[in-house]
Motif scaffolding. Structure first.
Motif, PDB file in Angstrom:
ATOM      1  N   ASN A 183       0.787  -1.115  -0.088  1.00 57.13           N
ATOM      2  CA  ASN A 183      -0.039  -0.151  -0.068  1.00 57.13           C
ATOM      3  C   ASN A 183       0.832   1.336   0.134  1.00 57.13           C
ATOM      4  N   GLU A 184       1.969   1.117   0.767  1.00 51.99           N
ATOM      5  CA  GLU A 184       2.799   2.476   0.797  1.00 51.99           C
ATOM      6  C   GLU A 184       3.459   2.611  -0.449  1.00 51.99           C
ATOM      7  N   MET A 185       3.788   1.563  -0.974  1.00 54.74           N
ATOM      8  CA  MET A 185       4.508   1.812  -2.426  1.00 54.74           C
ATOM      9  C   MET A 185       3.332   2.242  -3.454  1.00 54.74           C
ATOM     10  N   ILE A 186       2.366   1.588  -3.432  1.00 52.83           N
ATOM     11  CA  ILE A 186       1.306   2.239  -4.512  1.00 52.83           C
ATOM     12  C   ILE A 186       1.126   3.744  -4.292  1.00 52.83           C
ATOM     13  N   SER A 187       1.103   4.354  -3.045  1.00 55.98           N
ATOM     14  CA  SER A 187       0.922   5.574  -2.754  1.00 55.98           C
ATOM     15  C   SER A 187       2.147   6.274  -3.292  1.00 55.98           C
ATOM     16  N   ALA A 188       3.159   5.696  -2.897  1.00 62.20           N
ATOM     17  CA  ALA A 188       4.505   6.223  -3.130  1.00 62.20           C
ATOM     18  C   ALA A 188       4.558   6.749  -4.806  1.00 62.20           C
ATOM     19  N   LEU A 189       4.179   5.647  -5.466  1.00 66.96           N
ATOM     20  CA  LEU A 189       4.229   5.659  -6.963  1.00 66.96           C
ATOM     21  C   LEU A 189       2.994   6.745  -7.367  1.00 66.96           C
ATOM     22  N   LYS A 190       2.217   6.706  -6.894  1.00 66.12           N
ATOM     23  CA  LYS A 190       0.966   7.799  -7.223  1.00 66.12           C
ATOM     24  C   LYS A 190       1.533   9.454  -7.100  1.00 66.12           C
ATOM     25  N   SER A 191       2.068   9.589  -5.769  1.00 59.51           N
ATOM     26  CA  SER A 191       2.376  10.795  -5.441  1.00 59.51           C
ATOM     27  C   SER A 191       4.287  11.167  -5.872  1.00 59.51           C
ATOM     28  N   LYS A 192       4.593  10.241  -6.753  1.00 60.72           N
ATOM     29  CA  LYS A 192       6.101  10.333  -7.262  1.00 60.72           C
ATOM     30  C   LYS A 192       7.002  10.533  -6.233  1.00 60.72           C
TER      31      LYS A 192
END
Length: 443
Positions: A183-192
C-alpha cells in the motif's frame, strides 16, 4: 606494519580473550580507518556492529593495542562506513556518534519474550529470535519463520524488535506487513515519492517483514522488495521474515526471492500441544488478572476447535467477560455454556464427505485431483492421509475406500494406509497434521 596487518594481530590476540565465533562475527568485519598518535579510528559496517562492538569489545581491543601490540591507544573512535564520508570531528571515545532521526517502528510493546510461552512447538524459532535479539545478527540473516496463522510468529518478531531497542535505543528497527508495504509503495508511485519510499526501507538497521507470502504474484511489489532485500543484506543489516509456508512452498513467489529467503536460518512454529495451550491460557490469565484454575484451562485447551493462539486468548477473554457480567465464577460448566459454539462437538457424525472436505481444504487441493490417477507428491500424500482417516474413523473396508478414490484396488489402499502408519511413528510433523485434521473433523 600496515593497518590491515595490525588488525590481523588484534584478531589473533582477541581469540585469547573471547570466543573464536565472536571474533569472526563481530571483530573481523571491523576495519582500521586511522592510526594517528594516540588516536585510533575503527570503521564498522553499520550501526548494529558499531553499537555492539562499543558495548562488548571496545575495552578488550583497547587493552590489546596498549599491552600486547604496544600501540598507545588513548582514544578509540568507532564510526560507520557512511559516517566516514562526513567531516571528521575531534577524536574522542564515544558510546554512540550516529544521530538517529525520529521515526516510527510500528512495534507493539506488549509483544515481548517475557510473555511468550515456550514449548516444543516453538522452541527452535524462539531460540533463533533470542539469538538475534542478543546480537547474533550476522549469523542468522535472514531469519525466516514460518507456521500457521495465530501461532506466535508476529509476537516473536515484535519481541526481537523490542529487545533490540532496549539494548540499542538508537537502532533503526522497522516492522511492516507485506500488505502495508504494498500500500505504501502504491501511494509513493501515485505521489511520485519512490525515492523517499526506498530511503525509508533501505536505511533501517533491522527490518521485520510480516506475511511475506502475500507478495507472491504482485510483480511490482516483489521487484521493489527484492532490491530492498539486496540493499539491506549487502549492508549486513538484519532481516526477519514470516510466512505461513517454507520459502520453497510459497506459490507464485519468484525463485530469486525464495533462494534469498533460504540464505540464513529457517525456523518453524507448529501448532501448540494441549499442555502448551494450557500454559498459554494460565500465563495470559495471570497477566490479565483473571481467576482461572488449571482444570478449566485444560478443558479449554483440549476442546477448543482451533489451535490458533489468538483464538485461544479470545476464548479466555469471552469467558472472563461473561463471568464478570453475570457475577459467576469461572468453572468448566461456565466454559461449556459460554464457549459452546467454539468447542469440538464430539458427538458429530463423520462421513466420507467430511473427511474429503477437511483434507482438500487443509492441503489446498481439488477433490477431483484427490480422486484422480495423479501420483505427484502434492496429490498422493493428501490422498494417503484421507485413506488413513477413513480407515481409522469409519472402519471402512479397503475396497470401499478404493471405490471412493476412483476404483483403486485394495492392495493400493493398504499400501497407502501402511505408509502413513509407519511415518506416524517417527514423523512429528505428520503427527501434528493428523491431530489438526482429526480436530477439524468435529468442527
Amino acid at each position: 606494519m600496515g593497518s590491515d596487518k595490525i588488525w590481523e594481530e588484534v584478531l589473533k590476540e582477541a581469540k585469547n580473550h573471547i570466543s573464536e565465533q565472536e571474533v569472526n562475527t563481530w571483530l573481523k568485519p571491523i576495519k582500521v580507518g586511522e592510526l594517528r598518535g594516540d588516536f585510533i579510528q575503527l570503521i564498522a559496517p553499520n550501526r548494529l556492529y558499531k553499537n555492539w562492538f562499543e558495548e562488548k569489545y571496545l575495552n578488550v581491543v583497547k587493552k590489546i593495542f596498549n599491552e600486547t601490540l604496544s600501540i598507545e591507544a588513548q582514544t578509540i573512535q568507532v564510526v560507520t562506513k557512511s559516517s566516514t564520508k562526513q567531516k571528521k570531528h575531534t577524536a574522542q571515545t564515544v558510546s554512540s556518534s550516529v544521530t538517529i532521526d525520529v521515526y516510527t517502528t510500528n512495534l507493539n510493546k506488549q509483544y515481548t519474550f517475557d510473555n511468550f510461552v515456550v514449548g516444543n512447538s516453538n522452541n527452535f524459532a524462539h531460540a533463533a529470535c533470542m539469538a538475534v535479539a542478543d546480537g547474533y545478527f550476522h549469523t542468522y540473516n535472514p531469519l525466516f519463520i514460518y507456521g500457521g496463522v495465530g501461532l506466535g510468529k508476529t509476537h516473536l518478531m515484535h519481541a526481537v524488535g523490542n529487545r533490540l531497542l532496549e539494548k540499542f535505543p538508537k537502532l533503526r528497527v522497522l516492522y511492516i506487513s507485506s500488505e502495508n508495504f504494498t500500500n505504501e509503495m502504491i501511494s509513493a508511485l501515485k505521489s511520485k515519492k519512490m525515492d523517499e519510499f526506498r530511503e525509508k526501507y533501505r536505511k533501517v538497521d533491522v527490518l521485520l517483514f510480516d506475511d511475506v507470502q502475500f507478495l507472491a504474484g504482485k510483480q511490482r511489489s516483489t521487484e521493489e522488495f527484492f532490491y530492498t532485500f539486496n540493499s539491506l543484506y549487502d549492508s549486513q543489516k538484519q532481516i526477519i521474515l514470516t510466512s505461513d509456508k517454507t520459502p520453497a512452498e510459497i506459490p507464485e513467489m519468484e525463485e530469486r526471492l525464495t533462494t534469498r529467503f533460504a540464505w540464513g536460518l529457517i525456523a518453524d512454529i507448529q501448532p501448540p500441544s494441549v499442555e502448551e495451550k494450557t500454559a498459554i491460557l494460565m500465563k495470559r490469565a495471570e497477566l490479565m488478572n483473571i481467576d482461572l484454575n488449571e482444570k478449566v484451562a485444560l478443558f479449554i485447551a483440549e476442546n477448543l476447535k482451533s489451535d490458533n493462539v489468538r483464538e485461544l486468548i479470545g476464548a479466555l477473554i469471552r469467558l472472563s467477560a461473561y463471568s464478570s457480567f453475570n457475577g459467576e465464577p469461572i468453572t468448566i460448566e461456565l466454559a461449556k455454556k459460554t464457549l459452546d459454539r467454539f468447542l469440538i462437538k464430539k458427538d458429530k457424525i463423520i462421513t466420507f464427505d467430511t473427511i474429503l472436505k477437511v483434507v482438500t481444504e487443509y492441503f489446498n487441493v481439488k477433490l477431483s485431483e484427490l480422486k484422480s490417477k495423479k501420483r505427484t507428491k502434492s496429490i498422493a500424500y493428501p490422498r494417503q492421509i484421507a485413506m488413513y482417516l477413513m480407515r481409522e474413523k469409519l472402519n471402512c473396508s479397503l475396497s470401499e475406500i478404493g471405490e471412493i478414490f476412483g476404483g483403486r484396488d485394495h492392495s493400493t489402499v493398504l499400501h497407502s494406509i501402511n505408509s502413513i502408519e509407519k511415518k506416524l511413528k517417527k514423523d512429528k510433523e505428520l503427527q501434528e497434521t493428523i491431530k489438526i485434521l482429526e480436530k477439524s473433523l468435529y468442527n
